[in-house]
Write a protein that holds these residues in place. Structure first.
Motif, short mmCIF file in Angstrom:
data_model
loop_
_atom_site.label_atom_id
_atom_site.label_comp_id
_atom_site.label_asym_id
_atom_site.label_seq_id
_atom_site.Cartn_x
_atom_site.Cartn_y
_atom_site.Cartn_z
N ARG A 157 1.04 -0.96 0.13
CA ARG A 157 -0.07 0.13 -0.17
C ARG A 157 0.83 1.56 -0.55
NH1 ARG A 157 -4.00 2.07 5.08
NH2 ARG A 157 -4.98 4.32 3.47
N LEU A 158 1.57 1.05 1.17
CA LEU A 158 2.93 2.21 1.03
C LEU A 158 3.46 2.66 -0.51
CD1 LEU A 158 4.91 1.69 3.94
CD2 LEU A 158 3.56 3.47 3.42
N ASP A 183 -6.52 8.05 10.50
CA ASP A 183 -7.40 8.82 9.24
C ASP A 183 -8.13 10.50 10.02
OD1 ASP A 183 -5.67 6.89 7.32
OD2 ASP A 183 -7.43 5.69 7.44
N ALA A 239 1.29 7.95 5.88
CA ALA A 239 0.68 6.76 7.15
C ALA A 239 0.74 6.10 8.36
CB ALA A 239 1.54 5.33 5.92
N ASN A 248 1.07 3.97 -2.92
CA ASN A 248 0.57 5.13 -3.23
C ASN A 248 2.01 6.19 -3.56
OD1 ASN A 248 -1.81 6.42 -1.68
ND2 ASN A 248 -1.67 4.08 -1.41
N ILE A 253 4.19 10.22 2.34
CA ILE A 253 2.83 9.50 2.35
C ILE A 253 3.59 8.93 3.50
CG2 ILE A 253 3.20 6.76 1.14
CD1 ILE A 253 1.07 9.20 -1.03
N TRP A 263 -4.32 8.85 0.27
CA TRP A 263 -3.61 7.92 1.00
C TRP A 263 -5.10 7.34 2.23
CZ3 TRP A 263 0.06 4.16 2.86
CH2 TRP A 263 -0.16 3.32 3.89
N ARG A 264 -6.23 8.51 2.37
CA ARG A 264 -7.06 8.28 3.58
C ARG A 264 -8.32 8.47 1.91
NH1 ARG A 264 -6.99 13.37 8.03
NH2 ARG A 264 -4.88 12.30 8.93
#
Length: 443
Positions: free
Chosen positions: A87-88, A133, A129, A91, A125, A149-150
């Protein structure tokens, strides 16, 4: 030349000094008393200082991965799963994909302005992370990665840049000035550094809210150029003295438009300023996504625990031009930029780390880049077909009750539309780009 002086004391002073010696036989600074506005020790040695490290050296930069993606000796690699690492990385790769397309779209004249995040993918990013959120974010203008990311969609990114009727800002802001109440991302504004004291105020509001106290922080992003503004000092002072849980994330990318950092300050960069305000401070390698994530996560914890501001200086390099209005090769060498892209690329560094863990390979790299490009192009093509907001939105939202002068302007435009809207070809063609074609205003 300074010389020891033989001083003859008055009888009263002699008695006071005698009592002091009787109470303290050791020649400590406490026996010399203290100044009325500080409890710092009193010394007899004349000594200036110009460093916060104690030994006169530079403030160190925290790092986890070296340029080859290998953890350096003694580094604490965060415990992340393969899924989270992917995921990191996805993004981080999404940002240059988005930048490439929208930069070219601006050059084609389809949007008026754009700013890229080239070279700062790990800084953005990694920070996103590490935050919750629902932490409140006040950004500058290179932090669209936090929104992505959100869960902010590509369609909403395009809607804002095109200013179409799906834009939550109703087309009133220039491109890359994002905002989303749903994602706790405050509206970006163009004036430099205004978000910094505002963030300190948001942090104070969070501290006063029983439901969010000790749960959320206000996080503010800014560049080292913005830190040259008075608003930086106002925000730091407010968050340290009231105090408020405000996380100051300074992206030191080397340039304030065309002004290099070497011409912006003489001291040891921005980190040296933190202790002056009594806040915990760290400098981190901004091209190391794991180091950024660790530093921001710990900074956030300290914010909540102490209820006070924390400063994180993220050292990176702005690979792209300042904006589409800038040609950075007028003030820096093209080869310098190319070398930075090759030698210290934050995306490459994290990719090498993932490959060393068996979490990534060349096939997946090609598939990811192809998919991201298709996703961004699909959102772009869709946004390009959507109409602008209703013309009535020109006059709404600013005031709770419409004042007389705005009412007069609205009525004047309505009259002109009724008179010329369907008979004068330039107006007739222009009205077609609006969702209501001006009908709501002229009815």
């Amino acid at each position: 030349m300074l010389r020891s002086l033989s001083v003859k004391y008055s009888p009263l002073l002699t008695r006071i000094r005698s009592r002091g010696r009787a109470l303290s036989t050791q020649p400590t600074s406490s026996s010399l008393g203290c100044l009325p506005t500080t409890d710092s020790p009193v010394v007899s040695k004349l000594a200036f200082f110009n460093s916060v490290t104690g030994d006169g050296g530079k403030i160190p930069s925290y790092r986890v991965l070296d340029g080859s993606g290998i953890p350096i000796e003694g580094a604490e690699v965060p415990e992340i799963s393969e899924q989270f690492a992917r995921r990191l990385y996805e993004n981080m790769q999404l940002l240059p994909t988005l930048d490439n397309i929208l930069y070219n779209v601006q050059r084609q004249g389809k949007i008026s302005f754009y700013m890229t995040s080239y070279g700062e993918e790990a800084a953005v990013i990694g920070s996103a992370a590490a935050l919750a959120d629902d932490d409140e974010v006040l950004a500058q203008y290179r932090e669209v990665g936090v929104l992505l990311w959100r869960g902010f969609t590509l369609d909403r990114v395009m809607a804002q840049c095109f200013g179409n009727h799906e834009d939550s800002g109703k087309g009133r802001q220039m491109p890359v000035h994002f905002g989303s109440k749903q994602h706790h991302f405050h509206q970006i504004s163009s004036p430099l550094a205004t978000q910094i004291p505002q963030a300190a105020g948001v942090g104070y509001a969070l501290k006063r809210d029983p439901e969010r106290r000790s749960k959320n922080v206000a996080c503010v992003f800014f560049g080292e150029g913005a830190a040259s503004e008075g608003d930086f000092h106002a925000g730091m002072l407010l968050a340290s003295t009231l105090p408020s849980p405000t996380l100051f994330l300074a992206r030191n990318n080397g340039f304030a438009i065309s002004t290099p950092s070497s011409q912006q300050y003489y001291g040891d960069s921005l980190s040296a300023r933190g202790p002056g305000y009594g806040v915990d401070t760290i400098r981190v390698d901004g091209n190391d996504v794991l180091a950024v994530m660790n530093a921001v996560k710990e900074g956030r914890r300290r914010c909540l625990e102490g209820g006070r501001g924390v400063l994180v200086e993220i050292m990176t390099y702005r690979v792209g031009h300042h904006s589409t209005s800038d040609d950075s090769f007028a003030y820096r060498g093209r080869q310098e930029v190319e070398n930075r892209k090759k030698i210290d690329n934050p995306i490459t560094r994290f990719r090498l780390f993932m490959e060393s863990r068996g979490w990534w390979n060349e096939t997946e790299e090609e598939e990811l880049k192809s998919r991201l490009k298709q996703d961004v192009l699909a959102a772009f093509k869709r946004a390009e077909t959507l109409k602008k907001p209703d013309l009535t939105e020109l006059f709404s939202d600013v005031y709770a009750e419409e004042p007389w002068n705005i009412r007069e302007q609205r009525e004047e435009l309505a009259g002109l539309l009724q008179k010329y809207g369907q008979v004068w070809e330039p107006w007739r063609n222009e009205l077609k780009i609006f969702k209501d074609e001006g009908k709501k205003l002229s009815d």
